[in-house]
Design an enzyme around this catalytic site. Structure first.
Site, PDB file in Angstrom:
ATOM      1  N   GLY A   1     -92.529  -6.308 -74.368  1.00 26.24           N
ATOM      2  CA  GLY A   1     -92.266  -5.184 -74.712  1.00 26.24           C
ATOM      3  C   GLY A   1     -92.634  -4.905 -76.294  1.00 26.24           C
ATOM      4  O   GLY A   1     -93.942  -5.998 -76.312  1.00 26.24           O
ATOM      5  N   CYS A   2     -92.411  -4.840 -77.274  1.00 25.04           N
ATOM      6  CA  CYS A   2     -92.398  -4.533 -78.480  1.00 25.04           C
ATOM      7  C   CYS A   2     -92.571  -6.253 -79.130  1.00 25.04           C
ATOM      8  O   CYS A   2     -91.491  -6.983 -78.758  1.00 25.04           O
ATOM      9  CB  CYS A   2     -91.243  -3.762 -79.294  1.00 25.04           C
ATOM     10  SG  CYS A   2     -91.811  -3.727 -81.001  1.00 25.04           S
ATOM     11  N   PHE A   3     -93.631  -6.375 -79.286  1.00 25.34           N
ATOM     12  CA  PHE A   3     -94.270  -8.244 -79.780  1.00 25.34           C
ATOM     13  C   PHE A   3     -94.024  -8.347 -80.482  1.00 25.34           C
ATOM     14  O   PHE A   3     -93.303  -9.966 -81.176  1.00 25.34           O
ATOM     15  CB  PHE A   3     -95.801  -8.096 -79.506  1.00 25.34           C
ATOM     16  CG  PHE A   3     -96.616  -7.038 -80.427  1.00 25.34           C
ATOM     17  CD1 PHE A   3     -96.538  -6.754 -81.367  1.00 25.34           C
ATOM     18  CD2 PHE A   3     -98.017  -7.399 -79.418  1.00 25.34           C
ATOM     19  CE1 PHE A   3     -97.758  -6.295 -81.823  1.00 25.34           C
ATOM     20  CE2 PHE A   3     -98.948  -7.112 -80.241  1.00 25.34           C
ATOM     21  CZ  PHE A   3     -98.734  -6.121 -81.623  1.00 25.34           C
TER      22      PHE A   3
END
Length: 226
Positions: free
Chosen positions: A22-24
């Site tokens: 997901g959100c890196f």
């Protein structure tokens, strides 16, 4: 003989692991806190478009996933422990993205570099199927070219602690991780650091309300500098 042994020990090469969770920004933050990790770089992998931009990946049409490439010292941490850290920082049952971020670029995957990594990743996925008794959405995939993201994305949580804190709190990531993993959720000291971020966010809101505008809290894309 002792010199030769010392030479062998000191020349053990670093290794690399690649994860999409997901959100890196959040995955980089998680791996930065793991002892034995030398560096974590956010970027894009899994697709076919060479050298994509964030805007291109955000369309969901490139096949790339937001990812983090982890360089680690195998003398200090094993690959299976990195995989375990990865699992405990995502919701492995969510198929449409991660937490408040939805879309194909936020799907989760473990990208293996060789048969040893493949075996460890696949075994860990089977173990989670037994634990959760439902399908695991995370794919186990062979590694593909990794493209580092733009510089402003690298260690975003350090460069922009208020905006990142607003995003993370609004996204509900920490609460969801506690709901999923219970006592096995990320360590208390990590959550303590988030409390510090929340206090800084509240202070910043009093000093400069524009610094914590609603856009920063509505999702990953909305928090990106324009």
């Amino acid at each position: 003989m002792h010199f030769l042994l010392a030479l062998v020990v000191t020349t053990v090469p670093l290794d690399t692991a690649t994860f999409a969770g997901g959100c890196f920004w959040s995955m980089e933050r998680a791996f930065d806190q793991v002892p034995g990790v030398v560096s974590a770089t956010v970027g894009y992998t899994g697709g076919t478009l060479p050298h994509p931009s964030y805007e291109q990946v955000s369309t969901g049409q490139t096949g790339h996933l937001e990812s983090v490439q982890v360089v680690y010292d195998p003398r200090k941490i094993s690959y299976d422990r990195l995989v375990d850290a990865f699992w405990h920082d995502i919701d492995p049952t969510q198929a449409d993205g991660q937490f408040c971020d939805h879309g194909p670029e936020y799907h989760t995957a473990i990208f293996y570099r060789d048969t040893a990594q493949h075996r460890i990743a696949a075994a860990s996925r089977r173990a989670l199927e037994g634990r959760f008794h439902q399908p695991i959405a995370t794919e186990i995939r062979p590694t593909t070219p990794f493209y580092a993201a733009e510089e402003y994305h690298q260690h975003y949580y350090r460069k922009n602690p208020v905006r990142y804190g607003m995003y993370r709190v609004a996204c509900g990531r920490d609460q969801r991780l506690r709901n999923i993993w219970g006592a096995d959720a990320p360590a208390t000291e990590e959550r303590t650091s988030m409390h510090d971020t929340k206090r800084a966010t509240r202070a910043a809101a009093v000093a400069d309300p524009s610094a914590v505008s609603g856009d920063a809290a509505r999702g990953h894309r909305a928090a990106v500098p324009q």
